[in-house]
Write a protein that holds these residues in place. Structure first.
Motif, short mmCIF file in Angstrom:
data_model
loop_
_atom_site.label_atom_id
_atom_site.label_comp_id
_atom_site.label_asym_id
_atom_site.label_seq_id
_atom_site.Cartn_x
_atom_site.Cartn_y
_atom_site.Cartn_z
N GLY A 1 1.10 -1.14 -0.19
CA GLY A 1 -0.12 -0.15 0.06
C GLY A 1 0.86 1.29 0.13
O GLY A 1 0.53 2.44 -0.25
N ILE A 2 1.98 1.26 0.54
CA ILE A 2 2.87 2.52 0.94
C ILE A 2 3.67 2.85 -0.61
O ILE A 2 3.79 3.74 -0.97
N ALA A 3 4.13 1.40 -1.05
CA ALA A 3 4.08 1.58 -2.30
C ALA A 3 3.44 2.26 -3.58
O ALA A 3 4.18 2.80 -4.12
N LYS A 4 2.46 1.61 -3.33
CA LYS A 4 1.77 2.09 -4.27
C LYS A 4 1.12 4.20 -4.12
O LYS A 4 1.08 4.88 -4.95
N ALA A 5 0.90 3.87 -2.78
CA ALA A 5 0.72 4.95 -2.80
C ALA A 5 1.48 6.23 -3.06
O ALA A 5 1.28 7.41 -3.51
N PHE A 6 2.51 6.02 -2.60
CA PHE A 6 3.95 6.25 -3.20
C PHE A 6 4.60 6.52 -4.55
O PHE A 6 5.94 7.15 -4.36
N ASP A 7 3.92 5.57 -4.70
CA ASP A 7 4.88 5.53 -6.65
C ASP A 7 5.93 4.81 -6.58
O ASP A 7 7.08 5.27 -6.93
N LEU A 8 6.39 4.37 -4.88
CA LEU A 8 7.89 3.72 -5.22
C LEU A 8 8.00 3.02 -5.80
O LEU A 8 7.53 1.74 -6.45
N GLN A 9 9.69 3.08 -6.42
CA GLN A 9 10.06 2.02 -7.64
C GLN A 9 10.67 0.84 -7.15
O GLN A 9 11.81 1.28 -6.32
N PRO A 10 10.93 -0.12 -7.70
CA PRO A 10 11.02 -1.29 -7.52
C PRO A 10 13.02 -1.19 -7.89
O PRO A 10 13.38 -0.37 -8.64
N LYS A 11 13.96 -1.88 -6.46
CA LYS A 11 14.80 -1.78 -7.18
C LYS A 11 15.30 -2.25 -8.36
O LYS A 11 14.89 -3.87 -8.71
N SER A 12 16.09 -2.08 -8.68
CA SER A 12 17.02 -2.86 -9.90
C SER A 12 18.27 -3.89 -9.78
O SER A 12 18.63 -3.16 -9.19
N ASN A 13 17.48 -5.17 -11.26
CA ASN A 13 19.22 -5.49 -10.51
C ASN A 13 19.53 -5.94 -12.52
O ASN A 13 18.47 -7.18 -12.46
N GLY A 14 20.03 -5.46 -12.81
CA GLY A 14 20.42 -5.03 -14.74
C GLY A 14 19.10 -4.43 -14.96
O GLY A 14 18.37 -5.07 -16.42
N GLY A 15 18.19 -3.75 -14.57
CA GLY A 15 16.68 -3.34 -15.05
C GLY A 15 15.77 -4.13 -14.55
O GLY A 15 14.60 -4.04 -14.99
N ASN A 16 16.41 -5.08 -12.91
CA ASN A 16 14.71 -6.21 -13.32
C ASN A 16 14.61 -6.05 -12.27
O ASN A 16 15.38 -5.36 -11.26
N PRO A 17 13.82 -6.14 -11.53
CA PRO A 17 13.48 -6.11 -9.65
C PRO A 17 14.34 -6.88 -9.05
O PRO A 17 14.54 -7.97 -9.99
N THR A 18 14.42 -6.40 -7.80
CA THR A 18 15.63 -7.08 -7.08
C THR A 18 14.45 -8.14 -6.67
O THR A 18 13.44 -8.68 -6.52
N PRO A 19 15.40 -9.93 -7.35
CA PRO A 19 14.68 -11.42 -7.43
C PRO A 19 14.91 -11.30 -5.74
O PRO A 19 15.16 -11.00 -4.93
N ASP A 20 13.42 -12.03 -5.02
CA ASP A 20 13.25 -12.31 -3.85
C ASP A 20 12.72 -14.28 -4.65
O ASP A 20 11.99 -14.51 -4.48
#
Length: 272
Positions: free
Chosen positions: A173-192
């Motif tokens: 919810g916080i990420a969506k409300a404040f339009d937080l950008q995912p961390k990138s790893n070679g242009g891709n979101p950090t893998p989990d």
């Protein structure tokens, strides 16, 4: 974005209690998980917590700290209690705000994300004149994550998997409300590689709260934040010292080494 994250109660103020649980412990566990998720997965976010251990802190201290820091958003984590029968989730903004305010818009996003995953009945979006909603100079939000004195809600609260899911709901919810950008790893979101997995460092388990507090003091003197987590095992109360919770196994291993370097050789990692 600067987030002030406030686990309600703490120290000499346990908050609500029920079914072998204390609100202050549940609040802190969820808040630490929110912090971990956001810092691990999003760029451009700073987080300050009102407490990271079982610490006594007044409401005025919390709001003053958030205001002086210049936080963009204040999120306070709580659990409810009433008569043992009431159940469910609800959240609050200040009662002087309109439903069209920016604070209400932020809350709408968090409410949607949290109720989507928390397995609690939805008691709705509410307003109140709570101190942390009134005395903050930024938008503020308070969530009540179930009724600790209700056996069904408390059963969920006692599950680390549920607390992790609730933390994800808040973080999303916080990420969506404040339009937080995912961390990138070679242009891709950090893998989990192990979604939902949390590695917790346990630095001792005691039947005496006094002994657990002494262990926390030892860790603090070594520069390691920790807190006491109260558990009911086979009808007996145990006090477990937790010295960190991480999404990354490497980070957990690093903290474990720090704890052992502080002289606690029996410390270990639990995986939830």
């Amino acid at each position: 974005m600067k987030l002030y994250l406030d686990p309600g109660h703490g120290g000499t103020d346990p908050g609500a209690s029920g079914n072998g649980l204390l609100e202050k412990d549940i609040n802190l566990d969820i808040a630490l998980r929110i912090q971990s998720i956001l810092l691990a997965n999003y760029d451009d976010i700073q987080i300050r917590m009102s407490r990271t251990s079982d610490q006594t802190k007044s409401l005025q201290q919390r709001t003053n700290e958030a205001n002086q820091w210049g936080a963009d958003y204040y999120v306070s984590i709580h659990c409810n209690a009433f008569n043992g029968q009431a159940r469910g989730y609800e959240d609050f903004i200040h009662d002087r705000l309109s439903d069209n305010s920016q604070t209400a818009n932020y809350r709408n996003t968090l409410h949607q994300e949290i109720t989507k995953v928390n397995k609690l009945s939805n008691r709705g979006k509410k307003k109140a004149n709570f101190h942390v909603l009134r005395e903050t100079t930024m938008s503020a939000f308070l969530s009540e994550n179930g009724f600790i004195d209700n056996s069904q809600d408390a059963q969920l609260m006692s599950s680390s998997t549920w607390r992790q899911t609730v933390a994800h709901g808040h973080a999303n919810g916080i990420a969506k409300a404040f339009d937080l950008q995912p961390k990138s790893n070679g242009g891709n979101p950090t893998p989990d590689p192990e979604p939902g997995t949390v590695y917790r460092i346990i630095a001792g388990s005691f039947k005496s709260k006094n002994n657990a507090d002494k262990r926390v003091d030892l860790l603090r003197n070594a520069g390691i934040e920790s807190f006491v987590d109260r558990h009911l095992i086979s009808g007996e109360v145990w006090y477990r010292v937790q010295a960190g919770a991480f999404r990354s196994r490497n980070n957990a291993n690093q903290r474990l080494d720090e704890v052992k370097d502080a002289g606690i050789n029996d410390a270990f990692i639990t995986v939830n």
